[in-house]
Design a protein around this motif. Structure first.
Motif, PDB file in Angstrom:
ATOM      1  N   VAL A  40      44.658   5.848  73.698  1.00  0.00           N
ATOM      2  CA  VAL A  40      43.378   6.547  73.821  1.00  0.00           C
ATOM      3  C   VAL A  40      42.681   6.143  75.115  1.00  0.00           C
ATOM      4  CG1 VAL A  40      41.077   6.817  72.814  1.00  0.00           C
ATOM      5  CG2 VAL A  40      43.091   6.814  71.335  1.00  0.00           C
ATOM      6  N   GLU A  41      42.666   4.848  75.397  1.00  0.00           N
ATOM      7  CA  GLU A  41      42.020   4.367  76.621  1.00  0.00           C
ATOM      8  C   GLU A  41      42.715   4.916  77.863  1.00  0.00           C
ATOM      9  OE1 GLU A  41      39.950   0.115  75.745  1.00  0.00           O
ATOM     10  OE2 GLU A  41      42.076   0.090  76.229  1.00  0.00           O
ATOM     11  N   ARG A  42      44.037   4.919  77.839  1.00  0.00           N
ATOM     12  CA  ARG A  42      44.789   5.425  78.984  1.00  0.00           C
ATOM     13  C   ARG A  42      44.470   6.899  79.230  1.00  0.00           C
ATOM     14  NH1 ARG A  42      49.306   4.037  77.328  1.00  0.00           N
ATOM     15  NH2 ARG A  42      50.033   5.966  76.375  1.00  0.00           N
ATOM     16  N   SER A  43      44.419   7.676  78.158  1.00  0.00           N
ATOM     17  CA  SER A  43      44.134   9.101  78.284  1.00  0.00           C
ATOM     18  C   SER A  43      42.721   9.337  78.811  1.00  0.00           C
ATOM     19  CB  SER A  43      44.310   9.783  76.923  1.00  0.00           C
ATOM     20  OG  SER A  43      44.118  11.169  77.029  1.00  0.00           O
ATOM     21  N   ALA A  44      41.748   8.594  78.286  1.00  0.00           N
ATOM     22  CA  ALA A  44      40.365   8.739  78.755  1.00  0.00           C
ATOM     23  C   ALA A  44      40.258   8.351  80.221  1.00  0.00           C
ATOM     24  CB  ALA A  44      39.434   7.880  77.902  1.00  0.00           C
ATOM     25  N   HIS A  45      41.001   7.333  80.604  1.00  0.00           N
ATOM     26  CA  HIS A  45      41.011   6.858  81.987  1.00  0.00           C
ATOM     27  C   HIS A  45      41.553   7.946  82.918  1.00  0.00           C
ATOM     28  CE1 HIS A  45      40.652   3.622  84.813  1.00  0.00           C
ATOM     29  NE2 HIS A  45      41.929   3.607  85.108  1.00  0.00           N
ATOM     30  N   GLN A  46      42.636   8.573  82.526  1.00  0.00           N
ATOM     31  CA  GLN A  46      43.234   9.633  83.334  1.00  0.00           C
ATOM     32  C   GLN A  46      42.306  10.843  83.426  1.00  0.00           C
ATOM     33  OE1 GLN A  46      46.864   9.979  81.035  1.00  0.00           O
ATOM     34  NE2 GLN A  46      48.060   9.055  82.673  1.00  0.00           N
ATOM     35  N   VAL A  86      34.599   3.373  71.693  1.00  0.00           N
ATOM     36  CA  VAL A  86      33.372   2.614  71.428  1.00  0.00           C
ATOM     37  C   VAL A  86      33.325   2.128  69.985  1.00  0.00           C
ATOM     38  CG1 VAL A  86      30.863   2.790  71.257  1.00  0.00           C
ATOM     39  CG2 VAL A  86      32.048   3.768  73.222  1.00  0.00           C
ATOM     40  N   SER A  87      33.762   2.967  69.061  1.00  0.00           N
ATOM     41  CA  SER A  87      33.665   2.609  67.646  1.00  0.00           C
ATOM     42  C   SER A  87      34.885   3.096  66.887  1.00  0.00           C
ATOM     43  CB  SER A  87      32.395   3.215  67.032  1.00  0.00           C
ATOM     44  OG  SER A  87      32.257   2.838  65.679  1.00  0.00           O
ATOM     45  N   PRO A  88      36.017   2.397  67.054  1.00  0.00           N
ATOM     46  CA  PRO A  88      37.217   2.820  66.324  1.00  0.00           C
ATOM     47  C   PRO A  88      37.013   2.652  64.829  1.00  0.00           C
ATOM     48  CG  PRO A  88      37.567   0.695  67.385  1.00  0.00           C
ATOM     49  CD  PRO A  88      36.265   1.220  67.891  1.00  0.00           C
ATOM     50  N   PRO A  89      37.359   3.661  64.045  1.00  0.00           N
ATOM     51  CA  PRO A  89      37.151   3.573  62.597  1.00  0.00           C
ATOM     52  C   PRO A  89      38.144   2.621  61.956  1.00  0.00           C
ATOM     53  CG  PRO A  89      38.368   5.552  63.131  1.00  0.00           C
ATOM     54  CD  PRO A  89      37.979   4.926  64.444  1.00  0.00           C
ATOM     55  N   PRO A  90      37.799   2.079  60.797  1.00  0.00           N
ATOM     56  CA  PRO A  90      38.758   1.228  60.089  1.00  0.00           C
ATOM     57  C   PRO A  90      39.934   2.058  59.607  1.00  0.00           C
ATOM     58  CG  PRO A  90      36.875   1.702  58.694  1.00  0.00           C
ATOM     59  CD  PRO A  90      36.545   2.238  60.060  1.00  0.00           C
ATOM     60  N   PRO A  91      41.079   1.443  59.389  1.00  0.00           N
ATOM     61  CA  PRO A  91      42.232   2.190  58.883  1.00  0.00           C
ATOM     62  C   PRO A  91      41.893   2.905  57.580  1.00  0.00           C
ATOM     63  CG  PRO A  91      42.874  -0.026  59.541  1.00  0.00           C
ATOM     64  CD  PRO A  91      41.377   0.024  59.589  1.00  0.00           C
TER      65      PRO A  91
END
Length: 213
Positions: A40-46, A86-91
């Motif tokens: 997710v971070e990589r995609s947002a970064h791109q 910012v706020s990943p949900p719990p599994p």
């Protein structure tokens, strides 16, 4: 226009790469909340890099209408990705093992205290960690104290933004398209312990425009 002409046209090459990035990002968005944080971070970064380039690109093929359409697509993908970061949900199927032991009453939770300390060291509060694990912050602190473990955070490494940027740039060069989670791991192997938000900010400073090149 021939395929060789496309290959020689940097604007076309960029738009093709941007399209590929948005397709991958859409797949990740569709997978939320069951997506890997690093992906997710990589995609947002791109996508952030694509957005910056689209804003300033100067070519007859990119009219104002096309530009706004591209920005709208990118923004529609960045928003849910950033919310997840910012706020990943719990599994969804979180399960906490319990141990009744020899004592009466309710069974005790069996928490992964090593993971709790890792998350706390990354800057997460015990309340947020507890919410993700499905327990209260008091349960977490009681378990840490009972195990003789510290509830204090590790001391952050004193390092300037410029020095951190140099390290992050070096890591990004060897591992392109990675997010702050992986970069933080590389920094930890060098005994550099900093909050994740500083790594995220450093990534944006040193790598955002070059991430899709």
């Amino acid at each position: 226009m021939s395929s060789s002409r496309f290959a020689e046209d940097p604007i076309h090459a960029f738009l093709m790469e941007a399209h590929s990035i948005t397709v991958d990002a859409q797949f990740i968005v569709d997978s939320l909340p069951n997506a890997d944080l690093a992906a997710v971070e990589r995609s947002a970064h791109q996508l952030g890099a694509v957005r910056k380039i689209v804003e300033v690109i100067d070519d007859d093929s990119v009219t104002d209408t096309v530009r706004q359409e591209l920005l709208a697509v990118v923004d529609s993908l960045i928003a849910p990705l950033n919310s997840f970061i910012v706020s990943p949900p719990p599994p969804a199927n979180a399960f906490i093992p319990t141990d009744r032991g020899d004592h009466a009453g309710r069974p005790r939770y069996k928490l992964n205290l090593h993971r709790v300390q890792q998350l706390h060291d990354l800057g997460n509060s015990f309340s947020d960690i507890g919410q993700a694990m499905g327990v209260s912050r008091w349960t977490i602190t009681r378990h840490l104290e009972a195990a003789g473990l510290s509830t204090a955070r590790r001391v952050y490494t004193e390092i300037s933004d410029d020095a951190l940027n140099e390290l992050v740039a070096e890591i990004s060069l060897g591992h392109p398209f990675v997010g702050s989670t992986i970069v933080s791991g590389h920094l930890e192997t060098r005994q550099i312990h900093v909050p994740r938000f500083r790594v995220q900010e450093s990534l944006r400073r040193v790598d955002e425009l070059g991430v899709i090149v």
